[in-house]
Design a protein around this motif. Structure first.
Motif, PDB file in Angstrom:
ATOM      1  N   ALA A 140       0.850  -1.311  -0.114  1.00  0.00           N
ATOM      2  CA  ALA A 140       0.040  -0.019   0.070  1.00  0.00           C
ATOM      3  C   ALA A 140       0.858   1.291  -0.039  1.00  0.00           C
ATOM      4  N   ALA A 141       0.775   1.856  -1.068  1.00  0.00           N
ATOM      5  CA  ALA A 141       1.782   3.262  -1.263  1.00  0.00           C
ATOM      6  C   ALA A 141       0.912   4.350  -1.725  1.00  0.00           C
ATOM      7  N   ASN A 142       1.185   5.581  -1.111  1.00  0.00           N
ATOM      8  CA  ASN A 142      -0.028   6.663  -1.582  1.00  0.00           C
ATOM      9  C   ASN A 142      -1.367   5.956  -1.096  1.00  0.00           C
ATOM     10  N   TYR A 143      -1.397   5.146  -0.187  1.00  0.00           N
ATOM     11  CA  TYR A 143      -2.832   4.730   0.216  1.00  0.00           C
ATOM     12  C   TYR A 143      -3.487   5.447   1.538  1.00  0.00           C
ATOM     13  N   GLY A 144      -4.521   5.374   1.413  1.00  0.00           N
ATOM     14  CA  GLY A 144      -5.669   5.981   2.559  1.00  0.00           C
ATOM     15  C   GLY A 144      -6.642   5.041   2.429  1.00  0.00           C
ATOM     16  N   GLY A 145      -7.434   4.620   3.576  1.00  0.00           N
ATOM     17  CA  GLY A 145      -8.445   4.097   3.854  1.00  0.00           C
ATOM     18  C   GLY A 145      -9.785   4.909   3.426  1.00  0.00           C
ATOM     19  N   ARG A 146      -9.632   6.002   3.546  1.00  0.00           N
ATOM     20  CA  ARG A 146     -10.756   6.867   3.281  1.00  0.00           C
ATOM     21  C   ARG A 146     -10.847   7.065   1.586  1.00  0.00           C
ATOM     22  N   TRP A 147      -9.614   7.226   1.204  1.00  0.00           N
ATOM     23  CA  TRP A 147      -9.348   7.260  -0.360  1.00  0.00           C
ATOM     24  C   TRP A 147      -9.858   5.840  -1.024  1.00  0.00           C
ATOM     25  N   ASP A 148      -9.625   4.932  -0.444  1.00  0.00           N
ATOM     26  CA  ASP A 148     -10.325   3.441  -0.853  1.00  0.00           C
ATOM     27  C   ASP A 148     -11.706   3.583  -1.101  1.00  0.00           C
ATOM     28  N   ILE A 149     -12.157   3.794   0.078  1.00  0.00           N
ATOM     29  CA  ILE A 149     -13.686   3.779   0.125  1.00  0.00           C
ATOM     30  C   ILE A 149     -14.204   5.098  -0.950  1.00  0.00           C
ATOM     31  N   ILE A 161     -24.255   6.399 -13.980  1.00  0.00           N
ATOM     32  CA  ILE A 161     -24.548   7.275 -14.899  1.00  0.00           C
ATOM     33  C   ILE A 161     -24.103   6.649 -16.297  1.00  0.00           C
ATOM     34  N   ALA A 162     -23.400   5.556 -16.397  1.00  0.00           N
ATOM     35  CA  ALA A 162     -23.527   4.678 -17.623  1.00  0.00           C
ATOM     36  C   ALA A 162     -24.651   3.640 -17.847  1.00  0.00           C
ATOM     37  N   ASN A 163     -25.532   3.690 -17.034  1.00  0.00           N
ATOM     38  CA  ASN A 163     -26.567   2.754 -16.976  1.00  0.00           C
ATOM     39  C   ASN A 163     -26.283   1.411 -16.792  1.00  0.00           C
ATOM     40  N   GLN A 164     -25.118   0.981 -16.322  1.00  0.00           N
ATOM     41  CA  GLN A 164     -24.567  -0.232 -16.230  1.00  0.00           C
ATOM     42  C   GLN A 164     -25.201  -1.007 -15.009  1.00  0.00           C
ATOM     43  N   ILE A 165     -25.304  -0.167 -13.996  1.00  0.00           N
ATOM     44  CA  ILE A 165     -26.097  -0.876 -12.784  1.00  0.00           C
ATOM     45  C   ILE A 165     -26.872   0.430 -12.281  1.00  0.00           C
ATOM     46  N   ASN A 166     -28.083  -0.255 -11.580  1.00  0.00           N
ATOM     47  CA  ASN A 166     -28.959   1.100 -10.821  1.00  0.00           C
ATOM     48  C   ASN A 166     -28.444   1.350  -9.584  1.00  0.00           C
ATOM     49  N   ILE A 167     -29.276   2.362  -9.031  1.00  0.00           N
ATOM     50  CA  ILE A 167     -28.844   3.004  -7.744  1.00  0.00           C
ATOM     51  C   ILE A 167     -29.060   1.668  -6.597  1.00  0.00           C
ATOM     52  N   ASP A 168     -29.932   0.860  -6.670  1.00  0.00           N
ATOM     53  CA  ASP A 168     -30.412   0.047  -5.898  1.00  0.00           C
ATOM     54  C   ASP A 168     -29.524  -0.960  -5.871  1.00  0.00           C
ATOM     55  N   ASP A 169     -28.578  -1.038  -6.986  1.00  0.00           N
ATOM     56  CA  ASP A 169     -27.566  -2.043  -6.797  1.00  0.00           C
ATOM     57  C   ASP A 169     -26.195  -1.848  -5.962  1.00  0.00           C
ATOM     58  N   ILE A 170     -26.277  -0.558  -5.335  1.00  0.00           N
ATOM     59  CA  ILE A 170     -25.405  -0.284  -4.623  1.00  0.00           C
ATOM     60  C   ILE A 170     -25.257  -0.666  -3.064  1.00  0.00           C
ATOM     61  N   ASN A 171     -24.619  -1.712  -2.849  1.00  0.00           N
ATOM     62  CA  ASN A 171     -24.886  -2.186  -1.511  1.00  0.00           C
ATOM     63  C   ASN A 171     -23.178  -2.650  -1.204  1.00  0.00           C
ATOM     64  N   GLU A 172     -23.145  -3.279   0.047  1.00  0.00           N
ATOM     65  CA  GLU A 172     -21.703  -3.582   0.802  1.00  0.00           C
ATOM     66  C   GLU A 172     -21.055  -4.425  -0.197  1.00  0.00           C
ATOM     67  N   THR A 173     -21.901  -5.414  -0.861  1.00  0.00           N
ATOM     68  CA  THR A 173     -21.102  -6.305  -1.739  1.00  0.00           C
ATOM     69  C   THR A 173     -20.455  -5.775  -2.818  1.00  0.00           C
ATOM     70  N   THR A 174     -21.158  -4.818  -3.417  1.00  0.00           N
ATOM     71  CA  THR A 174     -20.722  -4.329  -4.739  1.00  0.00           C
ATOM     72  C   THR A 174     -19.823  -3.170  -4.538  1.00  0.00           C
ATOM     73  N   LEU A 175     -19.836  -2.340  -3.222  1.00  0.00           N
ATOM     74  CA  LEU A 175     -18.955  -1.264  -2.993  1.00  0.00           C
ATOM     75  C   LEU A 175     -17.712  -2.141  -2.723  1.00  0.00           C
ATOM     76  N   ASN A 176     -17.735  -3.309  -1.945  1.00  0.00           N
ATOM     77  CA  ASN A 176     -16.564  -3.978  -1.719  1.00  0.00           C
ATOM     78  C   ASN A 176     -15.809  -4.278  -2.960  1.00  0.00           C
ATOM     79  N   SER A 177     -16.542  -4.629  -3.900  1.00  0.00           N
ATOM     80  CA  SER A 177     -16.067  -5.256  -5.072  1.00  0.00           C
ATOM     81  C   SER A 177     -15.126  -4.285  -5.767  1.00  0.00           C
ATOM     82  N   GLU A 178     -15.400  -2.971  -5.493  1.00  0.00           N
ATOM     83  CA  GLU A 178     -14.338  -2.194  -6.047  1.00  0.00           C
ATOM     84  C   GLU A 178     -13.379  -1.556  -5.314  1.00  0.00           C
TER      85      GLU A 178
END
Ligand code: IPE
Ligand code: IPE
Ligand code: MG
Length: 251
Positions: A140-149, A161-178
């Motif tokens: 981890a270099a130039n890393y910050g936990g807040r930056w990561d989230i 925005i790109a219509n790939q997912i809906n707002i309801d698809d935002i959950n802990e699993t999808t956020l984690n995966s990014e």
């Protein structure tokens, strides 16, 4: 019997799968000997090498080390420059051995903040070891936990925005995966050396249920025995994940 001997008798399921280390105390270690802080950083590289070997020996799947935080830019310019040079040198020098040992090296953090020379070196090292199947070694270099989230949230917003997912698809699993270490096992054990008891903006999201272990040793002194003490402590913890002790026992 040393802690290392005890650890050597453990079965695989007693080990953490993913260990993270806040490698703190290089400066104080050097200063205690009347040496410049830079000396501590250089000797600290030995401990990194050793920690990697240790994880390989015990088949730990992932090791994530904090090498440079997003806040470390606030240090004196000379120390920042020295750390960048050291990072460059170590990347160049160590990557071949890591590759020979089937280690997959990844640098996590805001890479765009580095010089283009260093960015190229990082890309080269990652590309060389990309298909390795052994230990995953995240630096981890130039890393910050807040930056990561924040960057994970931004990626999800872009997908909406790109219509790939809906707002309801935002959950802990999808956020984690990014997040930066998404595809790895959950963080089991977070070690900080150097005696301070804080997270200093390291893996905030991932530390939700990690066991925390604070070692008194400065990072250059963190050897196999010290690492084994941390693992022993981890193996004796009761991880309940919100349940009662009885529930965990009956599982
Ligand atoms: C950790 O050691 C290494 C980096 C932050 C790069 P420090 O440099 O923080 O050492 P202390 O805490 O001042 O002793
Ligand atoms: C945390 O150590 C960052 C790294 C080990 C790379 P610091 O020495 O920067 O943390 P603080 O400033 O004591 O919280
Ligand atoms: Mg420090």
């Amino acid at each position: 019997m040393s802690a290392f001997d005890v650890i050597s008798t453990y079965s695989p399921e007693q080990f953490p799968e993913h260990v993270a280390i806040i490698m703190d105390g290089n400066g104080r270690w050097a200063q205690a000997q009347g040496k410049p802080r830079a000396y501590g950083h250089k000797v600290g590289v030995e401990s990194v090498r050793n920690a990697v070997r240790y994880c390989q020996k015990f088949n730990i799947k992932a090791l994530t080390v904090f090498a440079f935080s997003s806040e470390n830019w606030n240090r004196p310019a000379a120390e920042v420059t020295m750390l960048m040079e050291l990072f460059m040198l170590v990347l160049k020098k160590e990557v071949k051995v890591l590759h020979q040992n089937n280690v997959k090296l990844r640098v996590i953090g805001q890479i765009s903040g580095f010089s283009s020379r260093l960015q190229k070196q990082i890309a080269k090292a990652e590309a060389l070891t990309e298909h390795n199947t052994g230990l995953v070694f995240n630096v981890a270099a130039n890393y910050g936990g807040r930056w990561d989230i924040t960057q994970a949230a931004k990626k999800l917003a872009e997908k909406v925005i790109a219509n790939q997912i809906n707002i309801d698809d935002i959950n802990e699993t999808t956020l984690n995966s990014e997040t930066s270490v998404a595809e790895l096992p959950e963080l089991d054990l977070l070690i900080r050396t150097g005696g301070e008891h804080r997270i200093s903006n390291f893996l905030l999201w991932q530390a939700a249920y990690a066991e925390l272990y604070f070692a008194e040793e400065y990072w250059p002194d963190f050897n196999d025995e010290a690492f084994s003490k941390a693992i022993m402590c981890f193996a004796n913890r009761d991880r309940r994940f919100g349940m009662t002790g009885e529930q965990v026992e009956s599982k």
